[in-house]
Scaffold this active site. Structure first.
Site, PDB file in Angstrom:
ATOM      1  N   TRP A 100      30.381  24.606   3.012  1.00 34.83           N
ATOM      2  CA  TRP A 100      29.900  25.957   3.357  1.00 34.83           C
ATOM      3  C   TRP A 100      29.515  26.027   4.823  1.00 34.83           C
ATOM      4  O   TRP A 100      29.821  27.011   5.506  1.00 34.83           O
ATOM      5  CB  TRP A 100      28.730  26.362   2.460  1.00 34.83           C
ATOM      6  CG  TRP A 100      29.124  26.458   1.020  1.00 34.83           C
ATOM      7  CD1 TRP A 100      28.577  25.760  -0.022  1.00 34.83           C
ATOM      8  CD2 TRP A 100      30.159  27.281   0.446  1.00 34.83           C
ATOM      9  NE1 TRP A 100      29.214  26.100  -1.193  1.00 34.83           N
ATOM     10  CE2 TRP A 100      30.177  27.024  -0.940  1.00 34.83           C
ATOM     11  CE3 TRP A 100      31.062  28.207   0.970  1.00 34.83           C
ATOM     12  CZ2 TRP A 100      31.069  27.660  -1.807  1.00 34.83           C
ATOM     13  CZ3 TRP A 100      31.954  28.838   0.106  1.00 34.83           C
ATOM     14  CH2 TRP A 100      31.943  28.559  -1.257  1.00 34.83           C
ATOM     15  N   ASP A 167      21.641  29.601   5.960  1.00 34.77           N
ATOM     16  CA  ASP A 167      22.269  29.941   4.685  1.00 34.77           C
ATOM     17  C   ASP A 167      21.458  29.258   3.591  1.00 34.77           C
ATOM     18  O   ASP A 167      21.521  28.049   3.423  1.00 34.77           O
ATOM     19  CB  ASP A 167      23.725  29.444   4.693  1.00 34.77           C
ATOM     20  CG  ASP A 167      24.435  29.656   3.357  1.00 34.77           C
ATOM     21  OD1 ASP A 167      23.803  30.161   2.408  1.00 34.77           O
ATOM     22  OD2 ASP A 167      25.638  29.307   3.278  1.00 34.77           O
ATOM     23  N   LYS A 191      23.155  32.162  -7.211  1.00 38.50           N
ATOM     24  CA  LYS A 191      22.628  30.847  -7.605  1.00 38.50           C
ATOM     25  C   LYS A 191      21.170  30.968  -8.056  1.00 38.50           C
ATOM     26  O   LYS A 191      20.868  30.706  -9.198  1.00 38.50           O
ATOM     27  CB  LYS A 191      22.788  29.852  -6.465  1.00 38.50           C
ATOM     28  CG  LYS A 191      24.203  29.271  -6.431  1.00 38.50           C
ATOM     29  CD  LYS A 191      24.903  29.474  -5.143  1.00 38.50           C
ATOM     30  CE  LYS A 191      26.362  29.062  -5.221  1.00 38.50           C
ATOM     31  NZ  LYS A 191      27.059  29.365  -3.975  1.00 38.50           N
TER      32      LYS A 191
HETATM   33  C1  LIG Z   1      27.998  29.488  -3.025  1.00 39.37           C
HETATM   34  C2  LIG Z   1      27.666  29.337  -1.606  1.00 39.37           C
HETATM   35  C3  LIG Z   1      28.292  30.105  -0.612  1.00 39.37           C
HETATM   36  C4  LIG Z   1      29.402  31.090  -0.918  1.00 39.37           C
HETATM   37  O1  LIG Z   1      28.898  32.216  -1.490  1.00 39.37           O
HETATM   38  P1  LIG Z   1      29.840  33.482  -1.797  1.00 39.37           P
HETATM   39  O2  LIG Z   1      28.819  34.488  -2.235  1.00 39.37           O
HETATM   40  O3  LIG Z   1      30.794  33.070  -2.868  1.00 39.37           O
HETATM   41  O4  LIG Z   1      30.525  33.868  -0.560  1.00 39.37           O
HETATM   42  C5  LIG Z   1      27.886  29.942   0.688  1.00 39.37           C
HETATM   43  N1  LIG Z   1      26.932  29.059   1.023  1.00 39.37           N
HETATM   44  C6  LIG Z   1      26.322  28.289   0.094  1.00 39.37           C
HETATM   45  C7  LIG Z   1      25.261  27.326   0.514  1.00 39.37           C
HETATM   46  C8  LIG Z   1      26.664  28.409  -1.236  1.00 39.37           C
HETATM   47  O5  LIG Z   1      26.056  27.645  -2.158  1.00 39.37           O
END
Ligand SMILES: *Cc1c(COP(=O)(O)O)cnc(C)c1O
Length: 352
Positions: A100, A167, A191
């Site tokens: 990511w 993020d 999540k």
């Molecule tokens: C799942 C995840 C993403 C991607 O998320 P999307 O909503 O599918 O774009 C980005 N960063 C992290 C840390 C993630 O766990």
């Protein structure tokens, strides 16, 4: 039906109380006699949902004055682009701790120079780099608090000399974080916060308006702030569902309550991995994630037997990501300790 233990990496487990509240909202939203799915997002009932969701996030995360909370579409992946669009004038500094983080850096390259200031790619992202220096001439420093795929987690955040962007998709609300250290935090909801379809952006207003490029309206944080997260039709149902989950988080003691739950789950599972010779962890101990626990069988010939045993115990979603293999137990906020106990019990007994 017997209980399913949901270790899915995302979209992932939600408390049954939140799901029940969603069912009610879909049938009869806020006493309107209409479904949440068929009313205007500008009606007073839904405007209140947005305001309540902002208020509860502010309260749970103890967000200081000067920050705005936005609910946007496009997933966390869209924020990889939007962050750079709004903040990158000359250079973005990125900490590369996984796929990511790498994707975020890749998208930023469309807007300027990207400097990878440290990376753990040399050992398949099984640790968090330390002792890196954040360049003072960067517009911002970007990090990923929890590495969902490989199961490592930043245990602390640096004192960044430039705006820190994070993020937090896979560990938001699972531990106390000093929001004032960050200029911008974003998280895909699916999540730890709610269902897929909405991304939460927490942004300090004073970091905006500093790039010289023109920003299309939908990509411009300032436009979304000005219209109170209602510039276009927001993801109505995901926001409503997120609110129901956040109410549950609050009832469970807020972030402190979530932190206690996360610690108890992680201690139980890692201690089994470390003490049971049939298993081994894949991440350096000091950098282990409390959210995504990655592990392998020490003897591959036991794979079928182990897989049959956890399936029989009602365990779901622990097959590792294709880039790591083995197993990954994702233990997000709503996962009860009881589910981890069920997994540990299988690990203890499947080969006896
Ligand atoms: C799942 C995840 C993403 C991607 O998320 P999307 O909503 O599918 O774009 C980005 N960063 C992290 C840390 C993630 O766990």
């Amino acid at each position: 039906m017997s209980k399913i233990h949901n270790f899915s990496a995302g979209p992932s487990i939600l408390p049954k109380e939140a799901i029940q509240a969603c069912v009610e909202g879909i049938q009869n939203f806020a006493g309107t006699g209409l479904s949440l799915l068929e009313v205007s997002h500008r009606g007073k009932e839904f405007v209140k949902v947005v305001e309540d969701t902002q208020a509860i996030i502010k309260e749970l995360m103890d967000i200081p004055e000067g920050y705005e909370i936005l609910f946007l579409g496009g997933g966390a992946s869209m924020q990889f682009i939007t962050v750079a669009y709004n903040l990158l004038e000359n250079k973005g500094a990125y900490l590369k701790t996984g796929v990511w983080a790498a994707n975020a850096a890749k998208e930023a390259k469309h807007f300027g120079t990207v400097e990878i200031i440290a990376s753990s790619e040399d050992r398949n992202y099984c640790y968090i780099p330390k002792n890196y220096t954040i360049p003072t001439d960067a517009d911002y420093f970007h990090c990923t608090s929890n590495n969902t795929i490989y199961g490592s987690q930043m245990q602390s955040f640096p004192d960044s000399p430039v705006t820190m962007v994070c993020d937090m998709s896979s560990d938001i609300l699972s531990r106390k974080v000093d929001v004032s250290k960050f200029g911008l935090i974003y998280a895909g909801a699916q999540k730890n916060m709610g269902p897929a379809g909405v991304t939460v952006v927490i942004v300090r207003k004073d970091i905006l308006g500093k790039v010289s490029r023109q920003i299309p309206s939908m990509m411009d944080y300032a436009v979304h702030i000005k219209s109170e997260s209602m510039f276009n039709t927001p993801p109505v149902f995901p926001i409503y569902a997120m609110l129901q989950n956040l109410k549950w988080v609050k009832q469970q003691g807020g972030v402190e309550g979530m932190q206690k739950r996360a610690k108890a789950r992680a201690e139980l599972l890692y201690s089994e991995i470390d003490n049971n010779p049939l298993f081994k962890g894949t991440v350096d101990k000091e950098d282990r994630s409390q959210m995504n626990v990655c592990f392998l069988l020490t003897d591959d010939s036991l794979t079928d037997k182990f897989n049959a045993a956890w399936k029989a115990a009602g365990i779901s979603g622990i097959v590792g990501h294709r880039s790591v293999g083995g197993y990954r137990a994702s233990m997000y906020n709503a996962l009860p300790l009881e589910s981890v106990e069920a997994l540990v019990n299988v690990m203890k007994t499947f080969n006896s």
